[in-house]
Design an enzyme around this catalytic site. Sequence first.
Site, PDB file in Angstrom:
ATOM      1  N   LYS A 184       0.831  -1.208   0.000  1.00 40.48           N
ATOM      2  CA  LYS A 184       0.000   0.000   0.000  1.00 40.48           C
ATOM      3  C   LYS A 184       0.864   1.255   0.000  1.00 40.48           C
ATOM      4  O   LYS A 184       0.632   2.201  -0.766  1.00 40.48           O
ATOM      5  CB  LYS A 184      -0.897   0.009   1.242  1.00 40.48           C
ATOM      6  N   ASN A 185       1.865   1.297   0.861  1.00 39.97           N
ATOM      7  CA  ASN A 185       2.682   2.505   0.996  1.00 39.97           C
ATOM      8  C   ASN A 185       3.575   2.748  -0.206  1.00 39.97           C
ATOM      9  O   ASN A 185       4.121   3.837  -0.364  1.00 39.97           O
ATOM     10  CB  ASN A 185       3.536   2.416   2.268  1.00 39.97           C
ATOM     11  N   CYS A 197      -5.050   8.461   9.494  1.00 39.03           N
ATOM     12  CA  CYS A 197      -5.184   7.918  10.844  1.00 39.03           C
ATOM     13  C   CYS A 197      -4.818   8.941  11.897  1.00 39.03           C
ATOM     14  O   CYS A 197      -3.939   9.790  11.701  1.00 39.03           O
ATOM     15  CB  CYS A 197      -4.278   6.694  11.009  1.00 39.03           C
ATOM     16  N   ARG A 242       1.465  15.178  12.346  1.00 34.65           N
ATOM     17  CA  ARG A 242       2.334  14.866  11.209  1.00 34.65           C
ATOM     18  C   ARG A 242       2.349  16.075  10.276  1.00 34.65           C
ATOM     19  O   ARG A 242       1.611  16.148   9.290  1.00 34.65           O
ATOM     20  CB  ARG A 242       1.830  13.616  10.483  1.00 34.65           C
ATOM     21  N   ASP A 279       5.082   1.165  11.843  1.00 40.52           N
ATOM     22  CA  ASP A 279       3.870   0.466  11.404  1.00 40.52           C
ATOM     23  C   ASP A 279       3.767  -0.962  11.931  1.00 40.52           C
ATOM     24  O   ASP A 279       2.749  -1.626  11.726  1.00 40.52           O
ATOM     25  CB  ASP A 279       3.786   0.454   9.878  1.00 40.52           C
ATOM     26  N   ARG A 308      -8.240  -0.055   5.139  1.00 42.31           N
ATOM     27  CA  ARG A 308      -7.392   0.929   4.453  1.00 42.31           C
ATOM     28  C   ARG A 308      -6.069   0.304   4.025  1.00 42.31           C
ATOM     29  O   ARG A 308      -5.448   0.772   3.070  1.00 42.31           O
ATOM     30  CB  ARG A 308      -7.097   2.127   5.370  1.00 42.31           C
TER      31      ARG A 308
END
Length: 421
Positions: free
Chosen positions: A22-23, A117, A122, A308, A400
């Site tokens: 995903k990232n 999230c 951030r 993560d 997600r």
Amino acid sequence: MDKFVIEGGKRLKGEVTVSGSKNSCLPIFAATLLTDDACIIRDVPNLRDTNTMFKILRSLGKNVEFEKGKVRVTSTKNPINCIADYKLVSTMRASFCVLGPLLGRYKIAKVSLPGGCIIGLRPVDLHMKGFKALGASILMESGYVVAKAPRLKGNHIYLGGVFGSSVLATDNVMMAAALAKGKSIIEAAACEPEVADLAEFLIKMGAKIKGHGTPVIEIEGVKHLHAVDHTIIPDRIEAGTLLLASLITGGDILVRNAFSHHMGAFIDKMQEAGVNVIKTEKTMRLQPKKTLRPVNITTLPYPGFPTDMQAQMMALMSVTPGISVITEKIFPDRFMHVAELNRMGAHIQREGPHAIVEGMSKLLGAPVMASDLRASACLVLAGLAAKGKTSISRIYHLERGYENFDLKLQALGARVWREKE
């Protein structure tokens, strides 16, 4: 809205295949804005986040086709819309990385400040610093970042921040610099495999990039980029989560499409905990030698232990005899899962950026609530190990970042199903 219900205590076994990262794919989708040519991306997971990015690209004027893990992005006859809408960008932080390619290609971009999230502050200051160094003017306008530049020019850019390097800032600035005039050097660049994957995608498009995967990336700007066909790397976080699901249930799972060379810090902690790590080029398996040992963990930018995976490791340590200390140095407030684990019988005390975990012999099923993507995975692991039933609400957070996670666990023998909340 669905919730997960898990009947714990089932030993998982079998084989499972990890989806694409995903990232990695989200900034790669944004990079398709750098060309009018067709871009093909393979091994794309079907997730809430990937579908959100498809909506953003379509809103900007791209055509996106998605079928069986293959995405084809093409241009339409309409001009590109350089405004990324609040309603979409505010739901997912990674969507902010459309700013770099829009600015690099069209010299103007108006992008909403991002969401995602709730795991702590951030800021986007490093993104802005990088764009200004390339010659862009930046304005804040009613919750939007407006960036303009008649022509971007290469520069030496230092992107180190309070909590180390920034993955998305590195991605954003690298994409903008790909079409800038002259050479750009990004110092204190993020070294994550996902950043390197984006760089490889850009290189296939015709970009001139060196040093990706290291703290210093060199980009020689080119005039245009072209069509590309690229396969996304495996999701190392999903791989780690599945491996921990095996460990926390006393199971035996062979995880396919897992690149062990992307998971060095995770493997090191597994070995420290007394686990035998069996790996090939694209598979991994964990086999405890004896009783698991507690380990201390500090999250750091890659190649350090990934933030993560922090929540998932906390779930494992909560049933590992002894005391573990988990220190979060990337997002110091990323401990929303602590209270939920304690509801299940864990003994965890938070002290600032530290969580002190006293391992218990067992957890007990309870109704819990997911607060973010990785906290969701943590609670699933805890539910798999717990005695009795655990219901996890707000699993849209999980969706997600994990493709068909319940189906993958069911195929391994887990008793997990969906119910309406």
